[in-house]
Every structure is written in C-alpha cells, then in structure tokens.
Design an enzyme around this catalytic site. Sequence first.
Site, PDB file in Angstrom:
ATOM      1  N   ARG A 116      51.051 -30.162  16.082  1.00  0.00           N
ATOM      2  CA  ARG A 116      52.040 -29.133  15.760  1.00  0.00           C
ATOM      3  C   ARG A 116      53.004 -28.827  16.919  1.00  0.00           C
ATOM      4  O   ARG A 116      54.185 -28.556  16.720  1.00  0.00           O
ATOM      5  CB  ARG A 116      51.322 -27.848  15.320  1.00  0.00           C
ATOM      6  CG  ARG A 116      50.483 -28.032  14.052  1.00  0.00           C
ATOM      7  CD  ARG A 116      49.722 -26.772  13.726  1.00  0.00           C
ATOM      8  NE  ARG A 116      50.616 -25.646  13.549  1.00  0.00           N
ATOM      9  CZ  ARG A 116      51.300 -25.396  12.423  1.00  0.00           C
ATOM     10  NH1 ARG A 116      51.157 -26.189  11.377  1.00  0.00           N
ATOM     11  NH2 ARG A 116      52.097 -24.365  12.342  1.00  0.00           N
ATOM     12  N   GLU A 143      51.968 -11.689  14.107  1.00  0.00           N
ATOM     13  CA  GLU A 143      50.883 -12.340  13.338  1.00  0.00           C
ATOM     14  C   GLU A 143      50.539 -13.730  13.896  1.00  0.00           C
ATOM     15  O   GLU A 143      49.472 -14.269  13.603  1.00  0.00           O
ATOM     16  CB  GLU A 143      51.285 -12.493  11.856  1.00  0.00           C
ATOM     17  CG  GLU A 143      51.341 -11.176  11.080  1.00  0.00           C
ATOM     18  CD  GLU A 143      52.556 -10.321  11.421  1.00  0.00           C
ATOM     19  OE1 GLU A 143      53.638 -10.881  11.693  1.00  0.00           O
ATOM     20  OE2 GLU A 143      52.425  -9.075  11.445  1.00  0.00           O
ATOM     21  N   ASN A 144      51.449 -14.303  14.672  1.00  0.00           N
ATOM     22  CA  ASN A 144      51.232 -15.675  15.166  1.00  0.00           C
ATOM     23  C   ASN A 144      50.044 -15.809  16.125  1.00  0.00           C
ATOM     24  O   ASN A 144      49.583 -16.921  16.404  1.00  0.00           O
ATOM     25  CB  ASN A 144      52.496 -16.242  15.829  1.00  0.00           C
ATOM     26  CG  ASN A 144      53.569 -16.644  14.836  1.00  0.00           C
ATOM     27  OD1 ASN A 144      54.755 -16.644  15.138  1.00  0.00           O
ATOM     28  ND2 ASN A 144      53.160 -16.999  13.606  1.00  0.00           N
ATOM     29  N   TRP A 145      49.528 -14.694  16.653  1.00  0.00           N
ATOM     30  CA  TRP A 145      48.349 -14.754  17.545  1.00  0.00           C
ATOM     31  C   TRP A 145      47.144 -15.304  16.798  1.00  0.00           C
ATOM     32  O   TRP A 145      46.190 -15.759  17.410  1.00  0.00           O
ATOM     33  CB  TRP A 145      48.002 -13.355  18.085  1.00  0.00           C
ATOM     34  CG  TRP A 145      49.061 -12.763  18.960  1.00  0.00           C
ATOM     35  CD1 TRP A 145      49.928 -11.772  18.614  1.00  0.00           C
ATOM     36  CD2 TRP A 145      49.378 -13.118  20.317  1.00  0.00           C
ATOM     37  NE1 TRP A 145      50.771 -11.492  19.663  1.00  0.00           N
ATOM     38  CE2 TRP A 145      50.446 -12.292  20.720  1.00  0.00           C
ATOM     39  CE3 TRP A 145      48.864 -14.050  21.225  1.00  0.00           C
ATOM     40  CZ2 TRP A 145      51.010 -12.369  21.990  1.00  0.00           C
ATOM     41  CZ3 TRP A 145      49.430 -14.126  22.498  1.00  0.00           C
ATOM     42  CH2 TRP A 145      50.479 -13.295  22.870  1.00  0.00           C
ATOM     43  N   ASP A 159      61.424 -21.920  10.619  1.00  0.00           N
ATOM     44  CA  ASP A 159      60.136 -22.299  10.026  1.00  0.00           C
ATOM     45  C   ASP A 159      60.092 -23.807   9.752  1.00  0.00           C
ATOM     46  O   ASP A 159      61.129 -24.412   9.479  1.00  0.00           O
ATOM     47  CB  ASP A 159      59.944 -21.513   8.716  1.00  0.00           C
ATOM     48  CG  ASP A 159      58.495 -21.510   8.265  1.00  0.00           C
ATOM     49  OD1 ASP A 159      57.626 -21.998   9.006  1.00  0.00           O
ATOM     50  OD2 ASP A 159      58.231 -21.030   7.142  1.00  0.00           O
ATOM     51  N   GLY A 160      58.898 -24.376   9.822  1.00  0.00           N
ATOM     52  CA  GLY A 160      58.731 -25.776   9.430  1.00  0.00           C
ATOM     53  C   GLY A 160      58.420 -26.736  10.565  1.00  0.00           C
ATOM     54  O   GLY A 160      58.331 -27.947  10.343  1.00  0.00           O
ATOM     55  N   ASN A 161      58.240 -26.213  11.766  1.00  0.00           N
ATOM     56  CA  ASN A 161      57.933 -27.101  12.908  1.00  0.00           C
ATOM     57  C   ASN A 161      56.627 -27.861  12.697  1.00  0.00           C
ATOM     58  O   ASN A 161      56.531 -29.044  12.993  1.00  0.00           O
ATOM     59  CB  ASN A 161      57.776 -26.288  14.203  1.00  0.00           C
ATOM     60  CG  ASN A 161      59.055 -25.601  14.617  1.00  0.00           C
ATOM     61  OD1 ASN A 161      60.111 -25.903  14.087  1.00  0.00           O
ATOM     62  ND2 ASN A 161      58.954 -24.674  15.554  1.00  0.00           N
ATOM     63  N   HIS A 173      57.132 -27.958  17.595  1.00  0.00           N
ATOM     64  CA  HIS A 173      57.699 -26.798  18.294  1.00  0.00           C
ATOM     65  C   HIS A 173      58.656 -27.251  19.400  1.00  0.00           C
ATOM     66  O   HIS A 173      59.698 -26.632  19.632  1.00  0.00           O
ATOM     67  CB  HIS A 173      56.585 -25.933  18.893  1.00  0.00           C
ATOM     68  CG  HIS A 173      55.733 -25.270  17.831  1.00  0.00           C
ATOM     69  ND1 HIS A 173      56.270 -24.654  16.719  1.00  0.00           N
ATOM     70  CD2 HIS A 173      54.382 -25.131  17.721  1.00  0.00           C
ATOM     71  CE1 HIS A 173      55.285 -24.168  15.967  1.00  0.00           C
ATOM     72  NE2 HIS A 173      54.129 -24.448  16.550  1.00  0.00           N
ATOM     73  N   ARG A 201      46.951 -17.930  15.116  1.00  0.00           N
ATOM     74  CA  ARG A 201      46.913 -19.410  15.127  1.00  0.00           C
ATOM     75  C   ARG A 201      45.899 -19.887  16.166  1.00  0.00           C
ATOM     76  O   ARG A 201      45.385 -19.102  16.958  1.00  0.00           O
ATOM     77  CB  ARG A 201      48.300 -19.947  15.454  1.00  0.00           C
ATOM     78  CG  ARG A 201      49.293 -19.571  14.369  1.00  0.00           C
ATOM     79  CD  ARG A 201      50.606 -20.270  14.525  1.00  0.00           C
ATOM     80  NE  ARG A 201      51.428 -19.949  13.373  1.00  0.00           N
ATOM     81  CZ  ARG A 201      52.452 -20.668  12.958  1.00  0.00           C
ATOM     82  NH1 ARG A 201      52.808 -21.740  13.598  1.00  0.00           N
ATOM     83  NH2 ARG A 201      53.140 -20.296  11.898  1.00  0.00           N
ATOM     84  N   ARG A 232      60.296 -15.996   2.070  1.00  0.00           N
ATOM     85  CA  ARG A 232      59.650 -14.760   2.519  1.00  0.00           C
ATOM     86  C   ARG A 232      60.445 -14.184   3.674  1.00  0.00           C
ATOM     87  O   ARG A 232      61.136 -14.910   4.392  1.00  0.00           O
ATOM     88  CB  ARG A 232      58.240 -15.068   3.040  1.00  0.00           C
ATOM     89  CG  ARG A 232      57.225 -15.435   2.007  1.00  0.00           C
ATOM     90  CD  ARG A 232      55.833 -15.456   2.647  1.00  0.00           C
ATOM     91  NE  ARG A 232      55.705 -16.517   3.621  1.00  0.00           N
ATOM     92  CZ  ARG A 232      55.375 -17.782   3.331  1.00  0.00           C
ATOM     93  NH1 ARG A 232      55.147 -18.122   2.077  1.00  0.00           N
ATOM     94  NH2 ARG A 232      55.270 -18.696   4.277  1.00  0.00           N
TER      95      ARG A 232
HETATM   96  C1  FPP Z   1      57.331 -21.701  12.589  1.00  0.00           C
HETATM   97  O1  FPP Z   1      57.030 -23.019  12.203  1.00  0.00           O
HETATM   98  C2  FPP Z   1      57.744 -21.668  13.963  1.00  0.00           C
HETATM   99  C3  FPP Z   1      57.155 -20.910  14.939  1.00  0.00           C
HETATM  100  C4  FPP Z   1      56.013 -20.041  14.727  1.00  0.00           C
HETATM  101  C5  FPP Z   1      57.627 -20.977  16.314  1.00  0.00           C
HETATM  102  C6  FPP Z   1      59.104 -20.999  16.515  1.00  0.00           C
HETATM  103  C7  FPP Z   1      59.289 -21.577  17.821  1.00  0.00           C
HETATM  104  C8  FPP Z   1      60.191 -22.498  18.165  1.00  0.00           C
HETATM  105  C9  FPP Z   1      61.274 -23.011  17.311  1.00  0.00           C
HETATM  106  C10 FPP Z   1      60.039 -23.050  19.493  1.00  0.00           C
HETATM  107  C11 FPP Z   1      61.109 -22.785  20.436  1.00  0.00           C
HETATM  108  C12 FPP Z   1      61.639 -21.434  20.557  1.00  0.00           C
HETATM  109  C13 FPP Z   1      62.255 -21.035  21.674  1.00  0.00           C
HETATM  110  C14 FPP Z   1      62.891 -19.715  21.761  1.00  0.00           C
HETATM  111  C15 FPP Z   1      62.323 -21.898  22.851  1.00  0.00           C
HETATM  112  P1  FPP Z   1      55.564 -23.307  11.696  1.00  0.00           P
HETATM  113  O2  FPP Z   1      54.765 -23.752  12.862  1.00  0.00           O
HETATM  114  O3  FPP Z   1      55.014 -22.109  10.996  1.00  0.00           O
HETATM  115  O4  FPP Z   1      55.796 -24.478  10.702  1.00  0.00           O
HETATM  116  P2  FPP Z   1      54.931 -24.798   9.410  1.00  0.00           P
HETATM  117  O5  FPP Z   1      55.181 -23.679   8.431  1.00  0.00           O
HETATM  118  O6  FPP Z   1      55.493 -26.096   8.960  1.00  0.00           O
HETATM  119  O7  FPP Z   1      53.506 -24.891   9.833  1.00  0.00           O
END
Ligand code: FPP
Length: 246
Positions: free
Chosen positions: A34, A68-70, A21-23, A38, A72, A195
Amino acid sequence: MTQVDIQAEVTSPRHVAIIMDGNGRWAQRRGQPRLFGHRAGAKRVREIVRACPDLGVKYLTIFAFSTENWKRSETEVTGLMSLFRRYITKEARALVEEGVRVRFIGDRGRLDKKLIKLMNELEEMTAHNDHVNLTIALNYGGRDELARASQRMAQDIASGALQPDAVDEETITSYLDTSILPDPDLVIRTSGEMRVSNFLLWQSAYAEYDFIDTLWPDFSSEVFADVIARFSGRDRRFGTVKPAAE
Ligand code: FPP
C-alpha cells in the site's frame, strides 16, 4: 456583493478541497504494498499544487490523514508518517520558491514531535507567500475539529471572554482550524467512493461535490482541469432561486 453575485462573476472554484482516495487499490493492482501507492500519491500532490494557479484555484485543501486512519496497520501508519516528514523536508524549498503558503489543520497532539517541528517550520517558512494556499489536513476529522472548537468556546464562555448569546455561525467558524480560509467551493473525491468521510463538515455546507472514478495516483493535472471545467458549468444557488428571465 453577495456570494451569489461573486459566483456569477467568477466561474473557477476559488477553494478546492480533495479527498485523495485510492492509493491502496492502485498499489494492489500492481502487486505492490500500500505504501507504494501512497508514495505515488505524494507525487501527484506536487503536480496538483502546481496546476492550481493556471486553473484559477487560490486555495487547495487536501485530506492527508484522518482521525480514523490510526486504525490502519502499524506498518501503514508509520510509513505514512515517515512519508509526510519526507514530503515536508524534500518539498519545502520548492514550495517557498513557488509562492505556496502551507498550513496544516487537524489535531497535532497525537503526532510525533519531529513531524510537528517540521510542520511548524514549513508554516513559518511559507508564511509570507500568497500565490497558492495549500492546507494539509493531518490527523483531521470534521467532528473532532468541532469538538475541539466547542471546548475552546466553552472555556471562553466560562472565563467571560465570550457571551453565550453572542455565539452565531461566524463565531463557530472563527473557532475552527480553518478560521481564516474561505469555505470550499468544490470538494473532489477520487476512487469512485461516494462518501464525505468526516472532511470539512461545517465548511462544505454549500460546496459542490465531484466524485470521480480515477484513483488518486492517476489524478493528473489534465484530470484536475476536466473536473474544474465541469464545476464551471454548474449553477450554484446557495439556497436562493434564479431570477426569472425577463
Ligand atoms: C487514501 O487512500 C489515502 C490516504 C489515507 C492517504 C493520503 C496520502 C497521500 C496521498 C500521501 C501523500 C500526502 C502528502 C501530503 C505528502 P487509501 O489508502 O484509503 O486507498 P484505498 O481506498 O484504495 O485503500
């Protein structure tokens, strides 16, 4: 040997699961979109997989995309799907050569055909590897997994292949996407959120959790080693009590 005995002998977690988490925040702090985060996150995946053997981690399961990510934005979802395709294409050779066995869990039904083909090919190409077991959760949700498993179980009961009174914990485990994996010993979530987010709900019943403030793109192999060292100092009881000192 009971699970408690095994844990007493081995202090490294055999199976580590990570909620990466946190990308998004990592990218935003740099004034970038964003997807920039990733992409940086994908680079860390490579580093963390490579760090596993030295840390005694045999199984690594990572949460790449949830059911749930759909929800976004379309740009982010499309960008993530294309990142997964690129990751598989670019990394396949190194994964084969480094002895990594790759498996995918989650519902493939909603994924695009090209991605599914790449996933199947990577699973086949790495099927004989055993150095590290990397499981990528893609379109995965713990509740969705249990619902899909229940459907298949109900079908087997209806056809007579399974007797209702034979359904026990082992039976349920055997219908899950993770049926051949051991339960995670340690679940790590980066970025300071505390969480579970529908990740490996059944499998993590006795897992230790570590919530760490580091954002995923900053999660280096050194940070990983620190988390593993913290785990090794924990006292896991699996519902039992420690034998009294003599
Ligand atoms: C959550 O960070 C991250 C994700 C929903 C995607 C995870 C995907 C990767 C790490 C990319 C690469 C993976 C592979 C297998 C190549 P967030 O976007 O929810 O961060 P935020 O909470 O800061 O918005």
